[in-house]
Design a protein around this motif. Structure first.
Motif, mmCIF file in Angstrom:
data_model
loop_
_atom_site.group_PDB
_atom_site.id
_atom_site.type_symbol
_atom_site.label_atom_id
_atom_site.label_comp_id
_atom_site.label_asym_id
_atom_site.label_seq_id
_atom_site.Cartn_x
_atom_site.Cartn_y
_atom_site.Cartn_z
ATOM 1 N N LEU A 1 -46.866 -7.630 20.318
ATOM 2 C CA LEU A 1 -47.406 -8.983 20.266
ATOM 3 C C LEU A 1 -46.313 -9.981 20.619
ATOM 4 C CD1 LEU A 1 -49.260 -8.604 16.852
ATOM 5 C CD2 LEU A 1 -50.337 -8.595 19.110
ATOM 6 N N ALA A 2 -46.686 -11.016 21.360
ATOM 7 C CA ALA A 2 -45.744 -12.076 21.705
ATOM 8 C C ALA A 2 -46.509 -13.377 21.873
ATOM 9 C CB ALA A 2 -44.995 -11.739 22.997
ATOM 10 N N VAL A 3 -45.842 -14.492 21.563
ATOM 11 C CA VAL A 3 -46.448 -15.810 21.706
ATOM 12 C C VAL A 3 -45.432 -16.748 22.341
ATOM 13 C CG1 VAL A 3 -47.577 -17.750 20.553
ATOM 14 C CG2 VAL A 3 -47.871 -15.413 19.652
ATOM 15 N N VAL A 4 -45.909 -17.511 23.317
ATOM 16 C CA VAL A 4 -45.100 -18.503 24.029
ATOM 17 C C VAL A 4 -45.779 -19.856 23.855
ATOM 18 C CG1 VAL A 4 -44.328 -19.235 26.327
ATOM 19 C CG2 VAL A 4 -44.250 -16.811 25.691
ATOM 20 N N ASP A 5 -44.983 -20.912 23.672
ATOM 21 C CA ASP A 5 -45.591 -22.234 23.522
ATOM 22 C C ASP A 5 -45.812 -22.891 24.882
ATOM 23 O OD1 ASP A 5 -43.190 -23.413 24.370
ATOM 24 O OD2 ASP A 5 -42.561 -23.998 22.359
ATOM 25 N N GLY A 6 -46.366 -24.094 24.868
ATOM 26 C CA GLY A 6 -46.730 -24.759 26.108
ATOM 27 C C GLY A 6 -45.567 -25.125 26.986
ATOM 28 N N HIS B 1 -42.539 -16.029 19.154
ATOM 29 C CA HIS B 1 -42.804 -14.898 18.269
ATOM 30 C C HIS B 1 -42.885 -13.608 19.063
ATOM 31 C CE1 HIS B 1 -44.500 -12.622 14.901
ATOM 32 N NE2 HIS B 1 -45.260 -12.037 15.809
ATOM 33 N N THR B 2 -42.322 -12.532 18.523
ATOM 34 C CA THR B 2 -42.596 -11.171 18.983
ATOM 35 C C THR B 2 -42.655 -10.266 17.762
ATOM 36 O OG1 THR B 2 -40.280 -10.465 19.243
ATOM 37 C CG2 THR B 2 -41.339 -11.491 21.159
ATOM 38 N N SER B 3 -43.500 -9.251 17.831
ATOM 39 C CA SER B 3 -43.592 -8.287 16.741
ATOM 40 C C SER B 3 -44.429 -7.107 17.211
ATOM 41 C CB SER B 3 -44.222 -8.909 15.487
ATOM 42 O OG SER B 3 -45.565 -9.287 15.732
ATOM 43 N N ALA B 4 -44.666 -6.168 16.306
ATOM 44 C CA ALA B 4 -45.548 -5.035 16.576
ATOM 45 C C ALA B 4 -46.478 -4.863 15.380
ATOM 46 C CB ALA B 4 -44.753 -3.759 16.818
ATOM 47 N N ALA B 5 -47.683 -4.383 15.646
ATOM 48 C CA ALA B 5 -48.675 -4.158 14.583
ATOM 49 C C ALA B 5 -49.481 -2.926 14.939
ATOM 50 C CB ALA B 5 -49.586 -5.370 14.441
ATOM 51 N N ARG B 6 -50.099 -2.309 13.959
ATOM 52 C CA ARG B 6 -50.881 -1.100 14.216
ATOM 53 C C ARG B 6 -52.379 -1.313 14.056
ATOM 54 N NH1 ARG B 6 -48.155 3.620 14.984
ATOM 55 N NH2 ARG B 6 -45.919 3.587 14.514
#
Length: 253
Positions: free
Chosen positions: A18-23, A29-34
């Protein structure tokens, strides 16, 4: 507005990046989830307002066998760069009950039409094709664990990908990752990796960053994007392949 990338595992046993970039193109944010619940919990704070979530996973699968038209069309362009897409159909157990990505998009109330003007949308992307087009690669970077690839080779290729991603700070549509603590930790983990499993834990979030950038790029530079396929049969959004880019010569095995 936020741009999220989801390197979605087709099965629930493997981690999802998972990753999130702003405008403004800053990685936030970066992470991993199952589990689906963990993926949703991570994304929800960023997708309450305007957003575009890019899934490296099918959103629409209707064909019972073979591959989707989108995969056929993308492969005509990208297979010679070793970036062809895997065939997707409802005969595969992962899609027998519908695509996991579509379930997540519906939970987040995202419009899945790539041509929609809705303020909150989801699209399907493909990092291998995106990296070839964005970084003008003659072939894909070989950071995925496969027989015959050593840990040192995988590490070197993953670091090359991270170098390319960091270079997007100077692109027409900039991405700024080096000031983010999550990214610096990913880089540290790659450098310290001593096994393929160590690298496997890092590659998913890195791929997710690429997905998030494709969402950002497609929003700011839509004329440089190709949409293979359609909403009825499935589609893939990717930066367009440069017309003058040549693939690497094939080597004898």
């Amino acid at each position: 507005m936020h741009f999220a990338g989801v390197d979605l595992a087709w099965g629930a046993r493997n981690p999802t990046g998972l990753a999130v970039v702003d405008g403004d193109g800053h990685l936030v944010h970066t992470s991993a989830a199952r589990t689906d619940a963990a993926v949703l919990a991570t994304l929800r704070p960023y997708v309450q307002g305007d957003c575009l979530v890019a899934f490296d996973a099918p959103l629409v699968v209707t064909n019972r066998t073979g591959q989707r038209p989108a995969e056929t069309m993308l492969n005509r362009d990208f297979r010679r760069f070793e970036a062809g897409a895997h065939p997707t159909n409802t005969g595969r157990p992962e899609f027998a009950m519908g695509p996991r990505a579509a379930r997540l998009a519906r939970e987040l109330r995202l419009d899945m039409d790539s041509l929609s003007a809705a303020p909150r949308r989801a699209i399907e992307v493909y990092p291998h094709a995106a990296t070839v087009a964005l970084f003008r690669l003659p072939r894909t970077l070989k950071y995925k664990a496969k027989p015959g690839r050593s840990v040192d080779q995988l590490k070197s290729e993953l670091l090359r990908l991270m170098d390319q991603v960091e270079g997007l700070a100077h692109a027409a549509v900039p991405l700024r990752v080096t000031g983010n603590a999550d990214w610096l930790e990913l880089r540290r983990q790659v450098s310290a990796a001593g096994s393929k499993s160590d690298l496997r834990r890092v590659e998913d979030p890195v791929d997710a960053v690429v997905c998030a950038y494709v969402a950002l790029f497609a929003t700011h530079y839509p004329t440089a994007v190709t949409i293979y396929g359609d909403l009825d049969t499935g589609y893939i959004v990717t930066p367009s392949l440069p017309a003058d880019l040549a693939p690497a010569p094939r080597t004898r095995r």
